[in-house]
Design a protein around this motif. Structure first.
Motif, PDB file in Angstrom:
ATOM      1  N   ARG A   1       2.369  -6.691   4.907  1.00  6.66           N
ATOM      2  CA  ARG A   1       1.980  -5.185   4.364  1.00  6.66           C
ATOM      3  C   ARG A   1       0.487  -5.444   3.436  1.00  6.66           C
ATOM      4  O   ARG A   1      -0.211  -4.311   3.358  1.00  6.66           O
ATOM      5  CB  ARG A   1       3.115  -4.730   3.149  1.00  6.66           C
ATOM      6  N   ASP A   2       0.474  -6.498   2.635  1.00  6.44           N
ATOM      7  CA  ASP A   2      -0.534  -6.682   1.907  1.00  6.44           C
ATOM      8  C   ASP A   2      -1.774  -6.937   2.926  1.00  6.44           C
ATOM      9  O   ASP A   2      -3.017  -6.369   2.528  1.00  6.44           O
ATOM     10  CB  ASP A   2      -0.663  -7.647   0.935  1.00  6.44           C
ATOM     11  N   MET A   3      -1.549  -7.615   3.811  1.00  7.54           N
ATOM     12  CA  MET A   3      -2.863  -7.780   4.684  1.00  7.54           C
ATOM     13  C   MET A   3      -3.152  -6.732   5.355  1.00  7.54           C
ATOM     14  O   MET A   3      -4.564  -6.287   5.625  1.00  7.54           O
ATOM     15  CB  MET A   3      -2.415  -8.638   5.975  1.00  7.54           C
TER      16      MET A   3
ATOM     17  N   GLY B   1       5.887   0.627   5.469  1.00  9.82           N
ATOM     18  CA  GLY B   1       5.330   1.713   4.795  1.00  9.82           C
ATOM     19  C   GLY B   1       6.429   2.409   3.996  1.00  9.82           C
ATOM     20  O   GLY B   1       5.756   3.128   2.709  1.00  9.82           O
ATOM     21  N   ALA B   2       7.623   2.311   4.291  1.00 11.71           N
ATOM     22  CA  ALA B   2       8.604   2.813   3.467  1.00 11.71           C
ATOM     23  C   ALA B   2       8.341   4.769   3.386  1.00 11.71           C
ATOM     24  O   ALA B   2       8.184   5.097   2.271  1.00 11.71           O
ATOM     25  CB  ALA B   2       8.542   2.271   1.865  1.00 11.71           C
ATOM     26  N   CYS B   3       8.124   5.124   4.459  1.00 13.21           N
ATOM     27  CA  CYS B   3       7.623   6.582   4.513  1.00 13.21           C
ATOM     28  C   CYS B   3       8.795   7.482   3.784  1.00 13.21           C
ATOM     29  O   CYS B   3      10.060   7.194   4.282  1.00 13.21           O
ATOM     30  CB  CYS B   3       7.076   6.847   5.860  1.00 13.21           C
TER      31      CYS B   3
ATOM     32  N   LEU C   1      -0.907   0.781   2.067  1.00 14.82           N
ATOM     33  CA  LEU C   1      -1.314   0.264   3.258  1.00 14.82           C
ATOM     34  C   LEU C   1      -2.704   0.475   3.439  1.00 14.82           C
ATOM     35  O   LEU C   1      -3.172   0.165   4.620  1.00 14.82           O
ATOM     36  CB  LEU C   1      -0.473   0.656   4.501  1.00 14.82           C
ATOM     37  N   GLY C   2      -3.408   0.988   2.336  1.00 11.81           N
ATOM     38  CA  GLY C   2      -4.896   0.885   2.623  1.00 11.81           C
ATOM     39  C   GLY C   2      -5.337   2.427   2.869  1.00 11.81           C
ATOM     40  O   GLY C   2      -4.487   3.258   3.646  1.00 11.81           O
ATOM     41  N   ILE C   3      -6.575   2.696   2.975  1.00 10.99           N
ATOM     42  CA  ILE C   3      -7.227   4.065   3.069  1.00 10.99           C
ATOM     43  C   ILE C   3      -7.505   4.326   4.532  1.00 10.99           C
ATOM     44  O   ILE C   3      -7.316   5.520   4.919  1.00 10.99           O
ATOM     45  CB  ILE C   3      -8.628   4.024   2.244  1.00 10.99           C
ATOM     46  N   GLN C   4      -7.475   3.354   5.252  1.00  9.92           N
ATOM     47  CA  GLN C   4      -7.862   3.657   6.723  1.00  9.92           C
ATOM     48  C   GLN C   4      -6.615   3.399   7.860  1.00  9.92           C
ATOM     49  O   GLN C   4      -7.083   2.669   8.733  1.00  9.92           O
ATOM     50  CB  GLN C   4      -8.998   2.922   7.417  1.00  9.92           C
ATOM     51  N   THR C   5      -5.300   3.492   7.313  1.00 12.20           N
ATOM     52  CA  THR C   5      -4.110   3.203   8.019  1.00 12.20           C
ATOM     53  C   THR C   5      -3.398   4.291   8.269  1.00 12.20           C
ATOM     54  O   THR C   5      -3.047   5.292   7.739  1.00 12.20           O
ATOM     55  CB  THR C   5      -3.364   2.083   6.998  1.00 12.20           C
ATOM     56  N   ASP C   6      -2.980   4.390   9.644  1.00 12.73           N
ATOM     57  CA  ASP C   6      -2.045   5.323  10.050  1.00 12.73           C
ATOM     58  C   ASP C   6      -0.982   4.663  10.480  1.00 12.73           C
ATOM     59  O   ASP C   6      -0.569   3.429  10.847  1.00 12.73           O
ATOM     60  CB  ASP C   6      -2.622   6.157  11.458  1.00 12.73           C
TER      61      ASP C   6
END
Length: 173
Positions: free
Chosen positions: A33-35, A56-58, A67-72
């Motif tokens: 998750r942190d990576m 992500g625990a959506c 999960l970061g700004i550029q993660t889907d």
């Protein structure tokens, strides 16, 4: 927790196919998750297949974990199907999945790797050699699909990184 590891997982600007290995309960998913967050915030587009909603625990389609700004995130989606959909529709630089090991997982990983995506994955095992007992994981190891192996174990606390190796088993400093 990924701060000191991530720089060792790049060759130039390209993220190396990376596998995190440890027995259950040693921090693989937390480190994964942190990576993902760190790689995404540093400019890589990341596609996550979150089969059991552990990464992500959506909630209502929104990841509750950073999960970061550029993660889907493909939430509650079978790994192979999710990887295929990400490749076809999102064009990620990196695809991240948790707990690989089945024949279907391995086929999907090869599908992604042959289409130019880097892979970030986790697997249950004590070390790289213990994964070879699984015939599907043995194929991945023998074909040197992963360029980096991060071995974790539990010492005083989860998440202790024993070593980081390249595809030939050389320990990276």
């Amino acid at each position: 927790c990924a701060e000191c590891i991530v720089p060792k997982l790049f060759e130039g600007n390209t993220f190396c196919h990376t596998l995190l290995i440890s027995p259950p309960g040693c921090g693989k998913t937390t480190l994964l998750r942190d990576m993902i967050r760190k790689i995404s915030d540093e400019g890589q587009t990341v596609g996550v297949v979150d089969e059991r909603s552990e990464i992500g625990a959506c909630y209502q389609g929104v990841a509750q974990n950073d999960l970061g700004i550029q993660t889907d995130v493909m939430d509650a989606c079978e790994k192979g199907q999710g990887m295929n959909m990400l490749i076809r529709s999102m064009a990620p630089d990196v695809i991240a999945v948790d707990e690989i090991g089945s024949k279907e997982d391995v086929e999907a990983l090869f599908f992604c790797a042959y289409r130019g995506c880097s892979i970030l994955a986790t697997a249950h095992g004590k070390n790289k050699e213990s994964l070879s007992k699984n015939p599907y994981m043995r194929e991945i190891i023998n074909k040197k699909m992963f360029q980096r192996y991060v071995i974790l174990e539990q010492r005083d606390q989860p998440g202790y990184i024993t070593k980081i190796m390249d595809e030939n088993g050389e320990v990276l400093n």
